[in-house]
Each structure stands twice: as C-alpha cells, then as structure tokens.
Scaffold this active site. Sequence first.
Site, PDB file in Angstrom:
ATOM      1  N   CYS A 189       0.797  -1.237   0.000  1.00  0.00           N
ATOM      2  CA  CYS A 189       0.000   0.000   0.000  1.00  0.00           C
ATOM      3  C   CYS A 189       0.825   1.280   0.000  1.00  0.00           C
ATOM      4  O   CYS A 189       0.266   2.355  -0.164  1.00  0.00           O
ATOM      5  CB  CYS A 189      -0.909   0.004   1.227  1.00  0.00           C
ATOM      6  SG  CYS A 189       0.046  -0.040   2.747  1.00  0.00           S
ATOM      7  N   ASP A 228       2.344   2.526   2.628  1.00  0.00           N
ATOM      8  CA  ASP A 228       2.436   3.115   3.966  1.00  0.00           C
ATOM      9  C   ASP A 228       3.845   2.891   4.515  1.00  0.00           C
ATOM     10  O   ASP A 228       4.505   1.917   4.174  1.00  0.00           O
ATOM     11  CB  ASP A 228       1.398   2.496   4.903  1.00  0.00           C
ATOM     12  CG  ASP A 228      -0.013   2.963   4.566  1.00  0.00           C
ATOM     13  OD1 ASP A 228      -0.143   3.895   3.749  1.00  0.00           O
ATOM     14  OD2 ASP A 228      -0.960   2.400   5.117  1.00  0.00           O
ATOM     15  N   CYS A 283      -2.375   3.642   7.758  1.00  0.00           N
ATOM     16  CA  CYS A 283      -3.756   3.437   8.171  1.00  0.00           C
ATOM     17  C   CYS A 283      -3.825   3.218   9.696  1.00  0.00           C
ATOM     18  O   CYS A 283      -2.790   2.994  10.340  1.00  0.00           O
ATOM     19  CB  CYS A 283      -4.313   2.222   7.436  1.00  0.00           C
ATOM     20  SG  CYS A 283      -3.578   0.693   8.013  1.00  0.00           S
ATOM     21  N   CYS A 326      -1.227  -5.140   7.290  1.00  0.00           N
ATOM     22  CA  CYS A 326      -0.726  -3.911   7.911  1.00  0.00           C
ATOM     23  C   CYS A 326       0.273  -4.204   9.028  1.00  0.00           C
ATOM     24  O   CYS A 326       1.192  -3.414   9.272  1.00  0.00           O
ATOM     25  CB  CYS A 326      -1.894  -3.097   8.457  1.00  0.00           C
ATOM     26  SG  CYS A 326      -3.158  -2.776   7.217  1.00  0.00           S
TER      27      CYS A 326
HETATM   28 FE1  FES Z   1      -1.169   0.259   4.438  1.00  0.00          FE
HETATM   29 FE2  FES Z   1      -2.581  -0.621   6.447  1.00  0.00          FE
HETATM   30  S1  FES Z   1      -3.322  -0.026   4.498  1.00  0.00           S
HETATM   31  S2  FES Z   1      -0.427  -0.507   6.290  1.00  0.00           S
END
Ligand code: FES
Length: 124
Positions: free
Chosen positions: A35, A37, A60, A104
């Site tokens: 994602c 992140d 998130c 995540c």
């Molecule tokens: Fe990226 Fe949770 S959606 S770490």
Amino acid sequence: MPEYSPTVLDHFQHPRNLGDLPDADAVAEVENPACGDRTRLAIRVRDGRIAAARFRTEGCPAAIAASSMTTELILGRTLEEAATLRDEDVATALGGLPRNKMHCSVLAEDVIQAVIEQYQANTR
Ligand code: FES
C-alpha cells in the site's frame, strides 16, 4: 472504517512511544509494498536490551496501532528476543485485525528486523 478491536482503536487514538529518539542507537524505515504506507522505528539499546523505542508511521489506523503495540512488545527485550517477534504476534496482541488488514502488521515485523540489522551494522 473496518471493524477494529478496542485495543486497535486505543493504540490508534493514543499511540504509545510516538516520536523521535534523539540518542537512538539505530533507526530504520520501511515501506509496505502492498500500500505504500511507511513506518520508522528508533531504538536505544542498553546492556543488550531495548531500553527505549519510538516510532512514526504514515499509514492506516491498523499500521499505527501495530507500530504502537510493537514498541510496547519490544521494550525490555533482548535483540534476539525482539527478532523473533512476528506480525501475527503483533496482530494477536492487538486483539486481532480484520482479515483485509492483516497485511498492515507486516510493517511492524519488517521494521523490527530492519532496525536490528541497522543496530548490528552500527556496532560492528
Ligand atoms: Fe497500508 Fe494498512 S493499508 S499498512
């Protein structure tokens, strides 16, 4: 928002050990390829144990809660003990994660491995 456990919501709303560690012995940053992140973890090591840990996560709620829980789980542990922590352990400590959010907590496992490698490289 997905169905998060009360523990996830607590750590998301009140993250533990958030911020920087000016006298860190090692800092590592990783990105979740799923994602994009990101999380950064800084640790201070004394007598072979993690004496302090701070994180910053752009991600998130599950990623922020997993980072917060990670700092609590590794505090006081030896580096060898911390290295055995897996994303499932973090998810379990959080009271579980929704199935579509399990990836995540991988960020937490990856950043622990990365910061330990960085520490070993710094002290070699
Ligand atoms: Fe990226 Fe949770 S959606 S770490």
